[in-house]
Design a protein around this motif. Sequence first.
Motif, PDB file in Angstrom:
ATOM      1  N   THR A  21       0.846  -1.184   0.000  1.00 29.87           N
ATOM      2  CA  THR A  21       0.000   0.000   0.000  1.00 29.87           C
ATOM      3  C   THR A  21       0.883   1.236   0.000  1.00 29.87           C
ATOM      4  OG1 THR A  21      -0.109  -0.099   2.413  1.00 29.87           O
ATOM      5  CG2 THR A  21      -1.903  -1.116   1.181  1.00 29.87           C
ATOM      6  N   GLY A  22       0.522   2.204  -0.811  1.00 32.13           N
ATOM      7  CA  GLY A  22       1.281   3.448  -0.896  1.00 32.13           C
ATOM      8  C   GLY A  22       0.342   4.622  -1.069  1.00 32.13           C
ATOM      9  N   PRO A  23       0.827   5.830  -0.854  1.00 36.01           N
ATOM     10  CA  PRO A  23      -0.036   7.005  -0.903  1.00 36.01           C
ATOM     11  C   PRO A  23      -0.400   7.451  -2.307  1.00 36.01           C
ATOM     12  CG  PRO A  23       2.231   7.665  -0.478  1.00 36.01           C
ATOM     13  CD  PRO A  23       2.207   6.157  -0.470  1.00 36.01           C
ATOM     14  N   THR A  24       0.310   6.953  -3.328  1.00 34.07           N
ATOM     15  CA  THR A  24       0.108   7.466  -4.681  1.00 34.07           C
ATOM     16  C   THR A  24      -0.475   6.379  -5.581  1.00 34.07           C
ATOM     17  OG1 THR A  24       2.017   8.907  -4.398  1.00 34.07           O
ATOM     18  CG2 THR A  24       1.199   8.610  -6.645  1.00 34.07           C
ATOM     19  N   PRO A  25      -1.723   6.524  -6.046  1.00 37.72           N
ATOM     20  CA  PRO A  25      -2.270   5.523  -6.963  1.00 37.72           C
ATOM     21  C   PRO A  25      -1.598   5.596  -8.316  1.00 37.72           C
ATOM     22  CG  PRO A  25      -3.767   7.377  -6.772  1.00 37.72           C
ATOM     23  CD  PRO A  25      -2.654   7.614  -5.777  1.00 37.72           C
ATOM     24  N   HIS A  26      -1.511   4.464  -8.978  1.00 37.94           N
ATOM     25  CA  HIS A  26      -0.910   4.439 -10.304  1.00 37.94           C
ATOM     26  C   HIS A  26      -1.912   4.951 -11.331  1.00 37.94           C
ATOM     27  CE1 HIS A  26       0.936   2.801 -13.963  1.00 37.94           C
ATOM     28  NE2 HIS A  26       2.053   2.913 -13.280  1.00 37.94           N
ATOM     29  N   PRO A  27      -1.455   5.677 -12.360  1.00 35.19           N
ATOM     30  CA  PRO A  27      -2.399   6.218 -13.336  1.00 35.19           C
ATOM     31  C   PRO A  27      -3.054   5.177 -14.230  1.00 35.19           C
ATOM     32  CG  PRO A  27      -0.126   6.666 -13.996  1.00 35.19           C
ATOM     33  CD  PRO A  27      -0.075   6.133 -12.594  1.00 35.19           C
ATOM     34  N   ASP A  28      -2.537   3.950 -14.239  1.00 36.66           N
ATOM     35  CA  ASP A  28      -3.138   2.890 -15.042  1.00 36.66           C
ATOM     36  C   ASP A  28      -4.610   2.734 -14.647  1.00 36.66           C
ATOM     37  OD1 ASP A  28      -3.991   0.535 -16.220  1.00 36.66           O
ATOM     38  OD2 ASP A  28      -2.118  -0.529 -15.842  1.00 36.66           O
ATOM     39  N   PRO A  29      -5.550   2.910 -15.586  1.00 36.40           N
ATOM     40  CA  PRO A  29      -6.960   2.895 -15.206  1.00 36.40           C
ATOM     41  C   PRO A  29      -7.478   1.543 -14.754  1.00 36.40           C
ATOM     42  CG  PRO A  29      -6.720   2.982 -17.594  1.00 36.40           C
ATOM     43  CD  PRO A  29      -5.355   3.184 -17.011  1.00 36.40           C
ATOM     44  N   GLU A  33      -8.330  -3.070 -10.080  1.00 32.58           N
ATOM     45  CA  GLU A  33      -8.982  -4.288 -10.545  1.00 32.58           C
ATOM     46  C   GLU A  33      -8.008  -5.164 -11.330  1.00 32.58           C
ATOM     47  OE1 GLU A  33     -11.965  -5.381  -9.805  1.00 32.58           O
ATOM     48  OE2 GLU A  33     -12.157  -3.646  -8.475  1.00 32.58           O
ATOM     49  N   PRO A  34      -8.004  -6.476 -11.078  1.00 33.23           N
ATOM     50  CA  PRO A  34      -7.129  -7.358 -11.856  1.00 33.23           C
ATOM     51  C   PRO A  34      -7.561  -7.402 -13.314  1.00 33.23           C
ATOM     52  CG  PRO A  34      -8.018  -8.482  -9.923  1.00 33.23           C
ATOM     53  CD  PRO A  34      -8.764  -7.203 -10.073  1.00 33.23           C
ATOM     54  N   ARG A  35      -6.588  -7.645 -14.181  1.00 37.09           N
ATOM     55  CA  ARG A  35      -6.912  -7.831 -15.588  1.00 37.09           C
ATOM     56  C   ARG A  35      -6.301  -9.155 -16.036  1.00 37.09           C
ATOM     57  NH1 ARG A  35      -2.483  -6.212 -18.901  1.00 37.09           N
ATOM     58  NH2 ARG A  35      -0.822  -5.203 -17.733  1.00 37.09           N
ATOM     59  N   ALA A  36      -6.888  -9.751 -17.058  1.00 36.76           N
ATOM     60  CA  ALA A  36      -6.404 -11.026 -17.572  1.00 36.76           C
ATOM     61  C   ALA A  36      -5.381 -10.777 -18.663  1.00 36.76           C
ATOM     62  CB  ALA A  36      -7.558 -11.852 -18.123  1.00 36.76           C
ATOM     63  N   GLY A  49      -7.884 -15.634 -17.669  1.00 37.63           N
ATOM     64  CA  GLY A  49      -6.604 -16.306 -17.765  1.00 37.63           C
ATOM     65  C   GLY A  49      -5.714 -15.915 -16.598  1.00 37.63           C
ATOM     66  N   TYR A  50      -4.444 -15.621 -16.879  1.00 37.33           N
ATOM     67  CA  TYR A  50      -3.534 -15.185 -15.828  1.00 37.33           C
ATOM     68  C   TYR A  50      -3.976 -13.811 -15.349  1.00 37.33           C
ATOM     69  CZ  TYR A  50      -0.542 -18.780 -17.923  1.00 37.33           C
ATOM     70  OH  TYR A  50      -0.034 -19.946 -18.418  1.00 37.33           O
ATOM     71  N   LEU A  51      -4.295 -13.665 -14.070  1.00 36.39           N
ATOM     72  CA  LEU A  51      -4.800 -12.406 -13.543  1.00 36.39           C
ATOM     73  C   LEU A  51      -3.658 -11.563 -12.984  1.00 36.39           C
ATOM     74  CD1 LEU A  51      -8.094 -13.549 -11.778  1.00 36.39           C
ATOM     75  CD2 LEU A  51      -7.798 -12.529 -14.040  1.00 36.39           C
ATOM     76  N   LEU A  52      -3.610 -10.313 -13.410  1.00 32.74           N
ATOM     77  CA  LEU A  52      -2.533  -9.397 -13.030  1.00 32.74           C
ATOM     78  C   LEU A  52      -3.146  -8.141 -12.451  1.00 32.74           C
ATOM     79  CD1 LEU A  52       0.673  -9.193 -13.514  1.00 32.74           C
ATOM     80  CD2 LEU A  52       0.046  -7.612 -15.337  1.00 32.74           C
ATOM     81  N   SER A  53      -2.659  -7.718 -11.282  1.00 30.92           N
ATOM     82  CA  SER A  53      -3.096  -6.464 -10.691  1.00 30.92           C
ATOM     83  C   SER A  53      -1.883  -5.614 -10.370  1.00 30.92           C
ATOM     84  CB  SER A  53      -3.937  -6.699  -9.432  1.00 30.92           C
ATOM     85  OG  SER A  53      -3.211  -7.437  -8.467  1.00 30.92           O
ATOM     86  N   ARG A  54      -2.085  -4.308 -10.241  1.00 26.96           N
ATOM     87  CA  ARG A  54      -0.988  -3.358 -10.091  1.00 26.96           C
ATOM     88  C   ARG A  54      -1.066  -2.670  -8.740  1.00 26.96           C
ATOM     89  NH1 ARG A  54       1.953  -0.755 -14.191  1.00 26.96           N
ATOM     90  NH2 ARG A  54       3.545   0.583 -13.271  1.00 26.96           N
ATOM     91  N   ARG A  55       0.057  -2.581  -8.064  1.00 28.33           N
ATOM     92  CA  ARG A  55       0.167  -1.824  -6.832  1.00 28.33           C
ATOM     93  C   ARG A  55       1.430  -0.976  -6.903  1.00 28.33           C
ATOM     94  NH1 ARG A  55      -4.161  -3.391  -6.663  1.00 28.33           N
ATOM     95  NH2 ARG A  55      -5.407  -4.159  -4.908  1.00 28.33           N
ATOM     96  N   ASP A  56       1.363   0.211  -6.343  1.00 26.97           N
ATOM     97  CA  ASP A  56       2.501   1.123  -6.391  1.00 26.97           C
ATOM     98  C   ASP A  56       2.899   1.611  -5.016  1.00 26.97           C
ATOM     99  OD1 ASP A  56       2.097   2.966  -9.517  1.00 26.97           O
ATOM    100  OD2 ASP A  56       2.895   0.997  -9.064  1.00 26.97           O
ATOM    101  N   LEU A  57       4.179   1.730  -4.824  1.00 26.83           N
ATOM    102  CA  LEU A  57       4.787   2.517  -3.758  1.00 26.83           C
ATOM    103  C   LEU A  57       5.651   3.563  -4.437  1.00 26.83           C
ATOM    104  CD1 LEU A  57       5.976  -0.330  -1.361  1.00 26.83           C
ATOM    105  CD2 LEU A  57       4.038   1.193  -0.984  1.00 26.83           C
ATOM    106  N   ASP A  63       3.565  -5.495 -10.130  1.00 26.59           N
ATOM    107  CA  ASP A  63       2.507  -6.251 -10.776  1.00 26.59           C
ATOM    108  C   ASP A  63       2.382  -7.588 -10.064  1.00 26.59           C
ATOM    109  OD1 ASP A  63       2.058  -4.267 -12.626  1.00 26.59           O
ATOM    110  OD2 ASP A  63       3.331  -5.156 -14.157  1.00 26.59           O
ATOM    111  N   VAL A  64       1.193  -7.884  -9.540  1.00 21.92           N
ATOM    112  CA  VAL A  64       0.962  -9.106  -8.770  1.00 21.92           C
ATOM    113  C   VAL A  64       0.180 -10.079  -9.658  1.00 21.92           C
ATOM    114  CG1 VAL A  64       0.080 -10.088  -6.634  1.00 21.92           C
ATOM    115  CG2 VAL A  64       0.909  -7.716  -6.665  1.00 21.92           C
ATOM    116  N   LEU A  65       0.787 -11.214  -9.930  1.00 20.20           N
ATOM    117  CA  LEU A  65       0.262 -12.175 -10.895  1.00 20.20           C
ATOM    118  C   LEU A  65      -0.232 -13.436 -10.207  1.00 20.20           C
ATOM    119  CD1 LEU A  65       0.018 -13.112 -13.922  1.00 20.20           C
ATOM    120  CD2 LEU A  65       2.353 -13.986 -13.679  1.00 20.20           C
ATOM    121  N   VAL A  66      -1.435 -13.883 -10.564  1.00 18.81           N
ATOM    122  CA  VAL A  66      -1.943 -15.186 -10.140  1.00 18.81           C
ATOM    123  C   VAL A  66      -1.568 -16.182 -11.229  1.00 18.81           C
ATOM    124  CG1 VAL A  66      -3.957 -16.533  -9.483  1.00 18.81           C
ATOM    125  CG2 VAL A  66      -3.839 -14.100  -8.888  1.00 18.81           C
ATOM    126  N   GLY A  67      -0.584 -17.013 -10.954  1.00 18.09           N
ATOM    127  CA  GLY A  67      -0.007 -17.840 -12.007  1.00 18.09           C
ATOM    128  C   GLY A  67      -0.378 -19.300 -12.001  1.00 18.09           C
TER     129      GLY A  67
END
Length: 253
Positions: A21-29, A33-36, A49-57, A63-67
Motif C-alpha cells: 500500500t502506498g499514498p500514490t495511486p498508479h495512473p493505469d486505469p 482491478e485485476p486484468r487477464a 486467464g492469468y490475472l494481473l493487478s498493479r500496486r505502487d509505492l 505487478d501481482v500475478l496469479v499464475g
Amino acid sequence: MRALIVTAVAAEADSVASGLTGPTPHPDPVTPEPRALPWGYPRTKSGGGYLLSRRDLPGLAADVLVGGVGPASAAAATATALALADYSLVVSAGIGGGFAPAAPVGSLVVADAVVAADLGAETPDGFLDVQQLGFGRSVHLPPAELAARAAEATGALLAPVLTVSTVTGTAAGAARLAARHPLAGAEAMEGFGVAEAAAAHGLPVLEIRAVSNAVGPRDRDAWRIGDALAALTAGFRALGPVLVTWGERHEHQ
C-alpha cells in the motif's frame, strides 16, 4: 523499479497486494482491478486467464500475478508476463510448509536458494537431482544482499526454499527431504518455476514464503492458512521499502 510478484492463487495475491500500500495511486486505469493477460488457460468460472493487478509505492511499481499451482504453471505464467512488459525483479510469493523447528507456523522464510527438490531421478544409491544428471540446474540463487535485507526487514528465516511438485505428507517424506537439504526452511510448489522463467529473461529472483503448516504428516486441522496469509501481508508491508532501496542501487549499475 518495476517488479513482477508471482503467486499461485488469488488469496495469496490479495494478501501481497494488501501489504503493498502506498499514498500514490498508479495512473493505469485498470488499477486496482485485476486484468487477464492474453493467453493462459481459464482459471476461474468467469473464464479469466492469468490475472494481473498493479500496486505502487513511491519508487516501486509492482505487478501481482496469479499464475497457478505448481512449477510448470508458475513458469508458464511468469514467462507470459515477462514477454509482455519490462521488469527489473521477479518475486515468487505465497504460503508453504515450514521445516520445524526453524520455521514455525505463522513465520516467514526468505530463500537464499531456490531449489528444485524433486526434479531428478531415483537410483539404487539414492536421489540424483537434475544437475547431477547433467540435464540443467537444480538451484537458483537470489541476490545475496537483497535476500539478506529482505529477511532482516521482515523478521524472516533466511534459508533454502524447496520447490516440490508433490507436497510432503508423511514423516518419512519429510525426513528424506531434510536429509537431502538439512538447511531448508520451507517447501512450496512454484519458486523454481518462477526462477527458471526469470533466469531465461536475465532477471534476478526472490522468494518469500509464509508458513501455514509443518512439513510432515498431512493434517489439515493443523493448517493455519489465515495466519499465514496475514503474515504474508505483513511481510510485504515491510518488504516494499527494501525493494525500492535495492532497485535504486542496482538499476543504474
